[in-house]
Design a protein around this motif. Structure first.
Motif, short mmCIF file in Angstrom:
data_model
loop_
_atom_site.label_atom_id
_atom_site.label_comp_id
_atom_site.label_asym_id
_atom_site.label_seq_id
_atom_site.Cartn_x
_atom_site.Cartn_y
_atom_site.Cartn_z
N LEU A 6 74.96 60.37 44.58
CA LEU A 6 74.21 61.58 44.88
C LEU A 6 73.56 61.48 46.25
O LEU A 6 72.82 60.53 46.52
N PRO A 7 73.80 62.45 47.14
CA PRO A 7 73.09 62.44 48.42
C PRO A 7 71.58 62.60 48.17
O PRO A 7 71.16 63.51 47.45
N VAL A 8 70.79 61.69 48.75
CA VAL A 8 69.34 61.69 48.56
C VAL A 8 68.67 61.63 49.92
O VAL A 8 69.06 60.85 50.79
N PHE A 9 67.64 62.47 50.11
CA PHE A 9 66.82 62.41 51.32
C PHE A 9 65.39 62.16 50.89
O PHE A 9 64.86 62.87 50.02
N VAL A 10 64.77 61.16 51.47
CA VAL A 10 63.36 60.87 51.22
C VAL A 10 62.64 61.00 52.55
O VAL A 10 62.96 60.31 53.51
N GLY A 11 61.68 61.92 52.60
CA GLY A 11 60.93 62.14 53.83
C GLY A 11 59.46 61.86 53.61
O GLY A 11 58.87 62.31 52.63
N VAL A 12 58.89 61.10 54.53
CA VAL A 12 57.46 60.78 54.45
C VAL A 12 56.94 60.56 55.87
O VAL A 12 57.67 60.05 56.73
N GLY A 13 55.72 60.98 56.12
CA GLY A 13 55.12 60.78 57.43
C GLY A 13 54.55 59.38 57.58
O GLY A 13 54.20 58.73 56.60
N ASP A 14 54.46 58.90 58.82
CA ASP A 14 53.96 57.53 59.04
C ASP A 14 52.46 57.41 58.77
O ASP A 14 51.94 56.31 58.69
N GLN A 15 51.76 58.53 58.58
CA GLN A 15 50.34 58.49 58.25
C GLN A 15 50.08 58.86 56.78
O GLN A 15 48.93 59.04 56.39
N ASP A 16 51.11 58.95 56.00
CA ASP A 16 50.97 59.33 54.60
C ASP A 16 50.19 58.27 53.84
O ASP A 16 50.50 57.09 53.90
N ASP A 38 77.25 78.91 42.59
CA ASP A 38 78.22 77.81 42.61
C ASP A 38 77.49 76.56 42.12
O ASP A 38 76.63 76.02 42.81
N PRO A 39 77.80 76.05 40.94
CA PRO A 39 77.08 74.90 40.40
C PRO A 39 77.24 73.63 41.23
O PRO A 39 76.45 72.70 41.09
N LYS A 40 78.23 73.58 42.10
CA LYS A 40 78.41 72.41 42.96
C LYS A 40 77.55 72.48 44.21
O LYS A 40 77.60 71.59 45.05
N ARG A 41 76.74 73.55 44.34
CA ARG A 41 75.89 73.71 45.51
C ARG A 41 74.42 73.90 45.13
O ARG A 41 73.67 74.58 45.82
N ILE A 42 74.03 73.30 44.04
CA ILE A 42 72.62 73.38 43.62
C ILE A 42 71.90 72.15 44.16
O ILE A 42 72.21 71.02 43.78
N GLN A 48 67.17 63.25 34.27
CA GLN A 48 67.30 63.93 32.99
C GLN A 48 68.59 64.74 32.89
O GLN A 48 69.09 64.96 31.79
N HIS A 49 69.10 65.18 34.05
CA HIS A 49 70.30 66.02 34.07
C HIS A 49 71.32 65.48 35.08
O HIS A 49 71.61 66.14 36.08
N PRO A 50 71.85 64.31 34.84
CA PRO A 50 72.81 63.73 35.80
C PRO A 50 74.04 64.62 35.97
O PRO A 50 74.52 65.22 35.01
N GLY A 51 74.47 64.74 37.21
CA GLY A 51 75.64 65.55 37.52
C GLY A 51 75.36 67.03 37.69
O GLY A 51 76.23 67.79 38.04
N LYS A 52 74.12 67.45 37.49
CA LYS A 52 73.76 68.87 37.58
C LYS A 52 73.47 69.31 39.01
O LYS A 52 73.63 70.48 39.34
N PHE A 53 73.06 68.38 39.87
CA PHE A 53 72.64 68.72 41.22
C PHE A 53 73.57 68.12 42.26
O PHE A 53 74.08 67.02 42.09
N ALA A 54 73.75 68.85 43.37
CA ALA A 54 74.62 68.38 44.45
C ALA A 54 73.91 67.38 45.35
O ALA A 54 74.55 66.54 45.98
N ALA A 55 72.58 67.47 45.42
CA ALA A 55 71.78 66.56 46.25
C ALA A 55 70.32 66.74 45.87
O ALA A 55 69.94 67.72 45.21
N VAL A 56 69.49 65.80 46.30
CA VAL A 56 68.05 65.89 46.04
C VAL A 56 67.29 65.45 47.29
O VAL A 56 67.72 64.52 47.99
N ALA A 57 66.18 66.14 47.56
CA ALA A 57 65.29 65.77 48.65
C ALA A 57 63.90 65.57 48.08
O ALA A 57 63.38 66.44 47.38
N SER A 58 63.31 64.43 48.38
CA SER A 58 61.98 64.08 47.93
C SER A 58 61.09 64.00 49.16
O SER A 58 61.24 63.10 49.98
N LEU A 59 60.16 64.95 49.30
CA LEU A 59 59.34 65.05 50.50
C LEU A 59 57.88 64.73 50.20
O LEU A 59 57.27 65.35 49.34
#
Length: 71
Positions: free
Chosen positions: A56-66, A8-12, A30-41
């Motif tokens: 676009l739903p975006v999640f950015v996760g980083v530790g407090d000691q990074d 399902d291309p709407k669930r990538i 580079q590919h707008p509209g291709k992904f349902a969400a992105v997580a940057s960890l």
């Protein structure tokens, strides 16, 4: 994969960690509209096309000691 499996291309969802987080941010731009969400960890990337992220739903996760927090 989509030729072989019923994808399902709407669930990538795109997830990247560390250097892959930067790649994930770049691929979304580079590919707008291709992904349902992105997580940057534990990393990030350069946002050049902020309009791509507007709905676009975006999640950015980083530790407090990074070490990257200093940058």
């Amino acid at each position: 994969l989509a030729e072989r499996y019923p994808i399902d291309p709407k669930r990538i969802f795109l997830v990247g960690h560390s250097m892959g987080a930067g790649q994930a941010v770049e691929l979304v731009q580079q590919h707008p509209g291709k992904f349902a969400a992105v997580a940057s960890l534990g990393g990030a990337g350069r946002v050049r096309k902020k309009e791509v992220f507007a709905d676009l739903p975006v999640f950015v996760g980083v530790g407090d000691q990074d070490f990257a927090l200093k940058g």
